[in-house]
Scaffold this active site. Sequence first.
Site, PDB file in Angstrom:
ATOM      1  N   SER A 147       3.393  -1.992  10.481  1.00 28.68           N
ATOM      2  CA  SER A 147       4.843  -2.037  10.727  1.00 28.68           C
ATOM      3  C   SER A 147       5.476  -3.386  10.381  1.00 28.68           C
ATOM      4  CB  SER A 147       5.140  -1.648  12.176  1.00 28.68           C
ATOM      5  OG  SER A 147       4.708  -0.312  12.427  1.00 28.68           O
TER       6      SER A 147
ATOM      7  N   ASN B  72       0.872  -1.177   0.000  1.00 26.75           N
ATOM      8  CA  ASN B  72       0.000   0.000   0.000  1.00 26.75           C
ATOM      9  C   ASN B  72       0.910   1.229   0.000  1.00 26.75           C
ATOM     10  OD1 ASN B  72      -1.762   2.075   0.565  1.00 26.75           O
ATOM     11  ND2 ASN B  72      -2.229   1.399   2.660  1.00 26.75           N
TER      12      ASN B  72
ATOM     13  N   GLY C  61       2.356   2.351  10.770  1.00 27.69           N
ATOM     14  CA  GLY C  61       3.300   3.449  10.602  1.00 27.69           C
ATOM     15  C   GLY C  61       3.992   3.869  11.888  1.00 27.69           C
TER      16      GLY C  61
ATOM     17  N   LYS D 229       0.148   4.255  -0.281  1.00 30.58           N
ATOM     18  CA  LYS D 229      -0.497   5.452   0.300  1.00 30.58           C
ATOM     19  C   LYS D 229      -0.281   6.658  -0.622  1.00 30.58           C
ATOM     20  CE  LYS D 229      -0.023   3.334   4.776  1.00 30.58           C
ATOM     21  NZ  LYS D 229      -0.015   3.473   6.213  1.00 30.58           N
TER      22      LYS D 229
ATOM     23  N   GLU E 275      -5.473  -4.909  10.654  1.00 31.13           N
ATOM     24  CA  GLU E 275      -4.482  -3.858  10.861  1.00 31.13           C
ATOM     25  C   GLU E 275      -4.812  -3.083  12.137  1.00 31.13           C
ATOM     26  OE1 GLU E 275      -2.387  -2.776   6.960  1.00 31.13           O
ATOM     27  OE2 GLU E 275      -4.122  -1.485   7.165  1.00 31.13           O
TER      28      GLU E 275
ATOM     29  N   HIS F  86      -9.435   1.225   4.767  1.00 32.64           N
ATOM     30  CA  HIS F  86      -8.182   1.414   5.514  1.00 32.64           C
ATOM     31  C   HIS F  86      -8.430   2.368   6.685  1.00 32.64           C
ATOM     32  CE1 HIS F  86      -4.118   2.654   6.494  1.00 32.64           C
ATOM     33  NE2 HIS F  86      -3.717   1.553   5.903  1.00 32.64           N
TER      34      HIS F  86
ATOM     35  N   GLU G 187      -6.843   4.777   7.788  1.00 38.96           N
ATOM     36  CA  GLU G 187      -6.623   6.201   7.486  1.00 38.96           C
ATOM     37  C   GLU G 187      -7.847   6.794   6.805  1.00 38.96           C
ATOM     38  OE1 GLU G 187      -2.905   5.590   5.454  1.00 38.96           O
ATOM     39  OE2 GLU G 187      -1.972   5.087   7.368  1.00 38.96           O
TER      40      GLU G 187
HETATM   41  P1  PGA Z   1       2.827   0.385   7.711  1.00 43.42           P
HETATM   42  O1  PGA Z   1       1.361   0.566   7.088  1.00 43.42           O
HETATM   43  O2  PGA Z   1       3.374  -0.920   7.135  1.00 43.42           O
HETATM   44  O3  PGA Z   1       3.588   1.565   7.261  1.00 43.42           O
HETATM   45  O4  PGA Z   1       2.660   0.289   9.184  1.00 43.42           O
HETATM   46  C1  PGA Z   1       0.496  -0.525   6.900  1.00 43.42           C
HETATM   47  C2  PGA Z   1      -0.781  -0.067   6.252  1.00 43.42           C
HETATM   48  O5  PGA Z   1      -1.223   1.054   6.525  1.00 43.42           O
HETATM   49  O6  PGA Z   1      -1.396  -0.798   5.456  1.00 43.42           O
END
Ligand code: PGA
Length: 251
Positions: A213, A9, A172, A11, A166, A94, A96
């Site tokens: 992460s 992803n 992140g 983003k 998640e 997601h 976010e």
């Molecule tokens: P990250 O994000 O691997 O940077 O923690 C995962 C995601 O948002 O799908």
Amino acid sequence: MRKPFIAGNWKMFKNVTEARQLVSELVPELAPFTSVERVLCPPFTSLLAVRALLEGTGIGLGAQNLHWEESGAYTGEIAPYMLSEFCQYVIIGHSERRAYFGETDETVNKKVKAALSHDLIPIVCVGETLVENEAGETAQVVKRQVESGLAGVTLSDWSKLVVAYEPVWAIGTGKAATADGANQVVGEYIRPILANTLGINAASLIRILYGGSVKGSNAGEFFSKSDIDGALVGGASLKAGDFTQIVQAAG
Ligand code: PGA
């Protein structure tokens, strides 16, 4: 029985030039790992350029969002049929999008149905926040998100659905869940909920990913767990070497 699945992803990172650069590094590196379903999800603006570079490579292409309507006066939105021209996957719900763009279980559900009806494989994201986690509410949050997110979805091809667990606090932050903790949520909560709503057979075919992460150094531990079938990778999907290490760990 379930083919490992690793999706990157990206983003809101990478313009077209940067996307082309990353994909040209990734294609030869990911080529050997055909036992893993490998998927890249760049921003909308790079989908066409990335698609051209992925042609014939066996690596799939996904979008990060879609609108549920067929078409219409929805300025700034992208309809499912526009994506199904060249994508096979789409990330839906997601955290976010839920946190910053007002997505709810209800809109997630509409998007999941829209994706499935256009032959797009939805990667449906669920997961609890830190506050919910600390309050011991993980099971109920995940149950609500899975049940409402998939409510009324009646297509027969359940094996095409992908779910990503998640935990919001792990995204992140560099602070991944433990492999055992993630496997517990997936194996004891998410898969049984899928079994309740869709039947045991369907639930046993659906890939459930962990995300938050994930990196080369911890990926193998997650993938060694019985119920974790792959990863949705954010930060570590932006560098060819890092993403390849994760794919390799799943192979
Ligand atoms: P990250 O994000 O691997 O940077 O923690 C995962 C995601 O948002 O799908």
